[in-house]
Design an enzyme around this catalytic site. Structure first.
Site, PDB file in Angstrom:
ATOM      1  N   THR A 383       0.897  -1.143   0.000  1.00 47.23           N
ATOM      2  CA  THR A 383       0.000   0.000   0.000  1.00 47.23           C
ATOM      3  C   THR A 383       0.934   1.190   0.000  1.00 47.23           C
ATOM      4  OG1 THR A 383      -1.708  -1.233   1.193  1.00 47.23           O
ATOM      5  CG2 THR A 383      -1.769   1.111   1.490  1.00 47.23           C
ATOM      6  N   ASP A 425      -9.718  -8.492   0.402  1.00 45.96           N
ATOM      7  CA  ASP A 425      -9.812  -8.147   1.826  1.00 45.96           C
ATOM      8  C   ASP A 425     -11.037  -8.763   2.490  1.00 45.96           C
ATOM      9  OD1 ASP A 425      -7.496  -6.715   1.934  1.00 45.96           O
ATOM     10  OD2 ASP A 425      -8.419  -4.750   2.139  1.00 45.96           O
TER      11      ASP A 425
END
Length: 570
Positions: A383, A425
């Site tokens: 990320t 996720d």
């Protein structure tokens, strides 16, 4: 524990003794994982823009120079502090499931759940990207400069030769197998992976950015870019539709507020579980009075690891999309529940597997919400985090991602950007609080954070790293507040990560005496991160500290694993 005056005295002295470390400024500061992106944001501050202008410029620049981790196809959370109105808001620009997604979308014909690696490359894992809508909201409600000015540095970076850095080199070498054909042509031209020192010109991405410049951020959700996204997804067999793009809107939330010692903290609210997990760790640290132990002692590491295990188990079991499930957010941070969890921690016992607790006992209006007590560590590890502070005291802090490195591996042909795989996720097993579903946000660990003292902003930080984010953020705060480390040292201090199922990762630099004791307590150190070589770390913390007692003086630090920079404006 240090008081505020002592904390800033340490920062000042460290800067006197180490002039080449970090950066300082009076009129603004930007910190990001890539130097060129920090320069883009700092340029906006220098041209009279505010922190929100700077943040927009950084995200757009990162789409060019860190496209393996973020970009036009990304989602994220943005924490905004408006100093004029003394208001803090969360812009939830997280990727969302398309309307056609069902709870069994990752269950195969034989009833087995699709393996995680397969899910990461499945077009079904592509969510509706939200970050461009997040930037649109910032631009309309907080920023002051025209979009043409904010996007110009990104277009310049894309049109001109960009020298491949160590991050590009490392990620391409390790993860080139995840790239589909169009992406392979970009990152491994003629079958030869780009290496550090090579140059790349991204004219297709420059064209995309120019369309956004001329038509606004809405161009990603309607028009030719949107058409190209949907054509690409559907060609690969994904579920995203034009209507999904048109229906996407950011959510504007109140922060999740918590306290630690004399400080108040603002975090994103679920579907980010990062704030809950960091807040819970800090509350347990406080209960244990962890600062009584030396910063490099085995006692500190053992208590820190057990605390992290409990927070991760609770995050996995109880956090999902609040639009779909009632969540025990208050119960997880209730003082009596914190005491109950802290009582499970013991210096004298071996490390062991832990399960989620039952915070519903401490939640007003208890109900039978769906939950699972199984820890599933499948969140993507890459990320990016970046943050900006301006001369007027505004703060913008963002963690954005296309999830796994290179996202889905699917690049939009002729437009030069990758699509996310954020829907990995979700917990793929139907029947849990974070199960997949139509128009639902998957739970995330992203955790941009702002700390306050006496209602004045004092510290902003965040990190990438999937589930390790909550370890990096909490441990950095612990180092600053309890151990009064200079910001540079607080970030560089070796970090430790242990899951409820006893997967342990650590960074080189933990002293051998402590490691031996931890091994005797049952820790298996199988995954070491080399801090000294800056190859990688547990996270990549970007942080800015604000000294309100010294004319709004700013200290900024960018972590070591990526070629980032903190740039102050004098």
């Amino acid at each position: 524990m240090a008081n505020l005056e002592e904390i800033f005295q340490v920062q000042k002295q460290y800067r006197i003794d180490n002039e080449d470390k970090g950066d300082t400024g009076y009129n603004g500061m930007v910190a990001s994982a890539i130097k060129e992106a920090s320069e883009a944001g700092n340029k906006m501050l220098d041209e009279g823009g505010n922190a929100f202008d700077a943040l927009i410029a950084v995200q757009l620049a990162l789409a060019v120079v860190e496209g393996m981790n973020t970009g036009i196809g990304a989602g994220g959370f943005i924490l905004c502090y408006d100093n004029e109105n003394k208001k803090t808001k969360v812009v939830t620009a997280h990727s969302r499931a398309p309307s056609g997604l069902t709870p069994d979308c990752f269950v195969e014909d034989d009833g087995e759940v699709m393996p995680f690696d397969e899910r990461t490359e499945s077009p079904v894992s592509i969510g509706v990207p939200g970050i461009m809508k997040g930037l649109e909201y910032l631009h309309k409600n907080y920023a002051t400069l025209p979009l043409e000015q904010l996007i110009d540095p990104a277009i310049h970076l894309a049109k001109n030769e960009f020298r491949v850095n160590s991050l590009w080199d490392r990620t391409i070498q390790l993860f080139k197998h995840r790239l589909k054909e169009t992406a392979r042509q970009k990152f491994t031209p003629n079958g030869k992976p780009l290496r550090e020192g090579d140059t790349i010109t991204q004219l297709e991405l420059a064209k995309t950015l120019e369309i956004i410049r001329d038509q606004g951020f809405k161009a990603v959700y309607e028009g030719e870019i949107a058409d190209a996204i949907i054509d690409t997804v559907q060609e690969h067999g994904g579920m995203l539709t034009h209507q999904d793009l048109l229906n996407y809107h950011v959510k504007i939330d109140e922060p999740l507020w918590s306290t630690y010692r004399d400080f108040k903290l603002a975090f994103p609210y679920p579907p980010s579980g990062g704030g809950v997990a960091v807040a819970q760790q800090l509350k347990i640290f406080e209960e244990l009075d962890i600062s009584q132990y030396e910063p490099h002692s085995w006692e500190k590491y053992h208590l820190m690891a057990q605390t992290l295990q409990l927070a991760l188990a609770d995050r996995e079991a109880h956090i999902g999309d609040p639009n779909f499930h009632r969540l025990p957010s208050d119960g997880l941070l209730h003082p009596d529940y914190i005491k109950k969890r802290a009582n499970q921690i013991d210096l004298n016992k071996d490390v062991s597997k832990v399960e989620a607790g039952d915070p519903w006992e401490y939640q007003e209006g208890k109900d039978g919400s769906i939950q699972t007590n199984t820890y599933v560590d499948n969140e993507g590890y890459e990320t990016t985090h970046f943050t900006a502070v301006d001369q007027w005291g505004n703060i913008a802090s963002c963690t954005s991602s296309i999830e796994r490195i290179f996202g889905s591996g699917i690049m939009v042909p002729h437009y030069g950007f990758l699509l996310n795989n954020d829907l990995t996720d979700f917990n793929p097993e139907p029947g849990n609080v974070n199960e997949p579903n139509s128009n639902k946000y998957p739970a995330s660990s992203k955790c941009p954070t702002i700390m306050f003292h006496d209602d004045k902003p004092f510290f902003t930080l965040g990190s990438p790293g999937g589930p390790t984010i909550v370890a990096s953020v909490a441990q950095t705060i612990l180092n600053v507040i309890d151990y009064n480390m200079p910001l540079e040292k607080a970030i560089k201090e070796p970090r430790l990560y242990t899951t409820p199922d006893l997967e342990t990762q650590w960074e080189d630099g933990i002293n051998e005496k402590a490691l031996q004791k931890l091994r005797s307590l049952g820790y298996e150190f199988t995954h070491s991160f080399r801090v000294v070589s800056a190859d990688t770390r547990l996270g990549d913390v970007q942080a800015i500290m604000i000294d309100q007692t010294n004319g709004h003086f700013l200290y900024g630090v960018a972590d070591s694993p990526r070629p980032g920079d903190a740039e102050g404006l004098e």
